[in-house]
Design a protein around this motif. Structure first.
Motif, PDB file in Angstrom:
ATOM      1  N   ALA A  86       0.512  -1.345   0.127  1.00 43.56           N
ATOM      2  CA  ALA A  86      -0.191  -0.352   0.396  1.00 43.56           C
ATOM      3  C   ALA A  86       0.932   1.242   0.448  1.00 43.56           C
ATOM      4  O   ALA A  86       0.425   2.187  -0.528  1.00 43.56           O
ATOM      5  N   ASN A  87       2.270   1.251   0.527  1.00 44.69           N
ATOM      6  CA  ASN A  87       2.610   2.025   0.869  1.00 44.69           C
ATOM      7  C   ASN A  87       3.689   2.845  -0.150  1.00 44.69           C
ATOM      8  O   ASN A  87       3.894   4.096  -0.677  1.00 44.69           O
ATOM      9  N   VAL A  88       3.811   1.386  -1.485  1.00 41.57           N
ATOM     10  CA  VAL A  88       4.426   2.277  -2.277  1.00 41.57           C
ATOM     11  C   VAL A  88       4.008   2.314  -3.484  1.00 41.57           C
ATOM     12  O   VAL A  88       4.502   3.075  -4.239  1.00 41.57           O
ATOM     13  N   LEU A  89       2.343   1.679  -3.535  1.00 44.69           N
ATOM     14  CA  LEU A  89       1.259   2.133  -4.880  1.00 44.69           C
ATOM     15  C   LEU A  89       1.838   3.711  -5.865  1.00 44.69           C
ATOM     16  O   LEU A  89       2.085   3.025  -6.362  1.00 44.69           O
ATOM     17  N   PRO A  90       2.091   4.670  -4.625  1.00 47.10           N
ATOM     18  CA  PRO A  90       1.737   6.109  -5.180  1.00 47.10           C
ATOM     19  C   PRO A  90       3.386   6.106  -5.868  1.00 47.10           C
ATOM     20  O   PRO A  90       3.373   7.518  -7.104  1.00 47.10           O
ATOM     21  N   ASP A  91       4.386   5.297  -5.640  1.00 47.71           N
ATOM     22  CA  ASP A  91       5.696   5.667  -6.508  1.00 47.71           C
ATOM     23  C   ASP A  91       6.352   4.498  -7.157  1.00 47.71           C
ATOM     24  O   ASP A  91       7.548   5.430  -7.573  1.00 47.71           O
ATOM     25  N   ILE A  92       5.369   4.029  -7.312  1.00 47.29           N
ATOM     26  CA  ILE A  92       5.731   2.798  -8.303  1.00 47.29           C
ATOM     27  C   ILE A  92       6.414   2.774  -9.762  1.00 47.29           C
ATOM     28  O   ILE A  92       7.511   2.914 -10.298  1.00 47.29           O
ATOM     29  N   GLU A  93       5.961   4.762 -10.361  1.00 48.28           N
ATOM     30  CA  GLU A  93       6.510   4.721 -11.811  1.00 48.28           C
ATOM     31  C   GLU A  93       7.806   5.320 -11.488  1.00 48.28           C
ATOM     32  O   GLU A  93       8.800   4.534 -12.458  1.00 48.28           O
ATOM     33  N   GLY A 122       3.806  -4.157 -10.776  1.00 49.48           N
ATOM     34  CA  GLY A 122       2.527  -3.542 -11.090  1.00 49.48           C
ATOM     35  C   GLY A 122       1.254  -2.954 -10.933  1.00 49.48           C
ATOM     36  O   GLY A 122       1.701  -3.700  -9.309  1.00 49.48           O
ATOM     37  N   VAL A 123       1.600  -1.775 -10.887  1.00 50.86           N
ATOM     38  CA  VAL A 123      -0.046  -0.544  -9.598  1.00 50.86           C
ATOM     39  C   VAL A 123      -0.874  -1.810  -9.096  1.00 50.86           C
ATOM     40  O   VAL A 123      -1.093  -2.562  -8.065  1.00 50.86           O
ATOM     41  N   ARG A 124      -1.913  -2.118 -10.538  1.00 53.24           N
ATOM     42  CA  ARG A 124      -3.094  -3.441  -9.824  1.00 53.24           C
ATOM     43  C   ARG A 124      -3.254  -3.971  -9.149  1.00 53.24           C
ATOM     44  O   ARG A 124      -3.807  -4.914  -8.729  1.00 53.24           O
ATOM     45  N   ARG A 125      -1.508  -5.137  -9.674  1.00 56.37           N
ATOM     46  CA  ARG A 125      -1.611  -6.073  -9.188  1.00 56.37           C
ATOM     47  C   ARG A 125      -0.693  -5.966  -7.307  1.00 56.37           C
ATOM     48  O   ARG A 125      -1.744  -6.500  -6.760  1.00 56.37           O
ATOM     49  N   SER A 126      -0.263  -5.412  -7.438  1.00 55.78           N
ATOM     50  CA  SER A 126       0.281  -5.017  -5.913  1.00 55.78           C
ATOM     51  C   SER A 126      -0.868  -4.288  -4.899  1.00 55.78           C
ATOM     52  O   SER A 126      -1.305  -4.764  -4.319  1.00 55.78           O
ATOM     53  N   ALA A 127      -1.847  -3.079  -5.677  1.00 53.74           N
ATOM     54  CA  ALA A 127      -2.915  -3.092  -4.627  1.00 53.74           C
ATOM     55  C   ALA A 127      -3.964  -4.461  -4.628  1.00 53.74           C
ATOM     56  O   ALA A 127      -4.400  -3.952  -3.454  1.00 53.74           O
TER      57      ALA A 127
END
Length: 279
Positions: A183-190, A205-210
């Motif tokens: 959850a913490n990493v999601l905004p910074d993935i790109e 990736g964002v969707r699978r990580s979420a």
């Protein structure tokens, strides 16, 4: 219009910059969780206070270490919300604060006893290993799971008989920690990908990580609800059902810090359930 680094620098003091660089929200959340658990299991007030101080020192050291290590990448991605990038605090000051907090954490942890102290210091060491190396590997989730999973043992081992926490509590804490990582990493993935950080969330990736982060946090709540002996309380079932709502929203609203804040909210509700079960 976002403030420029120069504008932020003129509006903030070095002390405020140092505070902002320690990741104050997660540090405060983990420290508060420690205080509640210590009092819930019956730790005497002096021992509970020492445990809280040890965890606070460890969290401060980890947060400052993280921002100092990430400075080059934060500069590359223009993270002017970070005090080091904005120039409100110097890299030397943050590095010194991280090492000072780490040195303070050692005696505070060992004050709880050699086994409890070793357990907590192992968790802090795992967090430092994440900052220094593991965040860019497929094992990026492991320090979070280990650090959170060991926290209940740090609370219970100083009790008479030196008991280890029940397996369901350790599992719940470890699952929550791993979920918090995603959850913490999601905004910074790109931005992380652009600067060479290839931890497990960045690879998925964002969707699978979420989705995976939401499942881990839900699993943590489920462990707290069904793990203890005896029938599940109505509050437990209600919490399990309610947990689905913010986590489903976390999976849809992928921008910003909403998923992480939703995880913190679930963690708070989980702690309330745990305290009710321990009383």
């Amino acid at each position: 219009m976002p403030a420029t680094a120069a504008e932020i620098r003129t509006q903030s003091s070095p002390l405020a910059g140092l505070l902002g660089a320690c990741h104050p929200l997660p540090a405060a959340a983990v420290t508060l969780l420690t205080a509640v658990l210590a009092l819930a299991v019956g730790r005497p007030l002096p021992g509970a206070a020492l445990a809280v101080a040890a965890v606070a020192a460890g969290q401060l050291s980890v947060g400052w270490c993280n921002d100092r290590v990430d400075l080059r990448r934060d500069l590359a991605t223009g993270r002017t919300d970070k005090p080091l990038v904005a120039g409100t605090v110097t890299p030397r000051a943050v590095a010194a604060a991280a090492l000072g907090a780490l040195l303070l954490c050692v005696p505070l942890s060992l004050a709880a006893g050699p086994r409890a102290g070793a357990v907590h210091l192992a968790g802090v060491a795992a967090a430092w290993a994440y900052n220094l190396r593991l965040k860019s590997t497929t094992a990026s989730w492991l320090p979070y799971a280990l650090g959170f999973g060991l926290l209940p043992a740090f609370i219970t081992l100083p009790l008479p008989g030196h008991p280890w926490p029940p397996p369901w509590l350790t599992a719940a804490a470890a699952l929550l920690g791993a979920g918090a990582h995603f959850a913490n990493v999601l905004p910074d993935i790109e931005g992380d990908r652009a600067t060479g950080v290839r931890g497990l969330p960045q690879r998925l990736g964002v969707r699978r990580s979420a989705a995976l982060g939401a499942l881990l946090v839900l699993g943590s709540t489920a462990a707290l609800v069904v793990g203890p002996p005896g029938p599940v309380s109505p509050y437990g079932w209600a919490l399990l059902a309610v947990t689905l709502a913010p986590l489903l929203l976390a999976g849809r609203r992928l921008g910003g810090r909403f998923p992480f804040h939703a995880t913190l909210a679930v963690a708070g509700a989980d702690v309330a359930l745990l305290v009710a079960e321990l009383r």
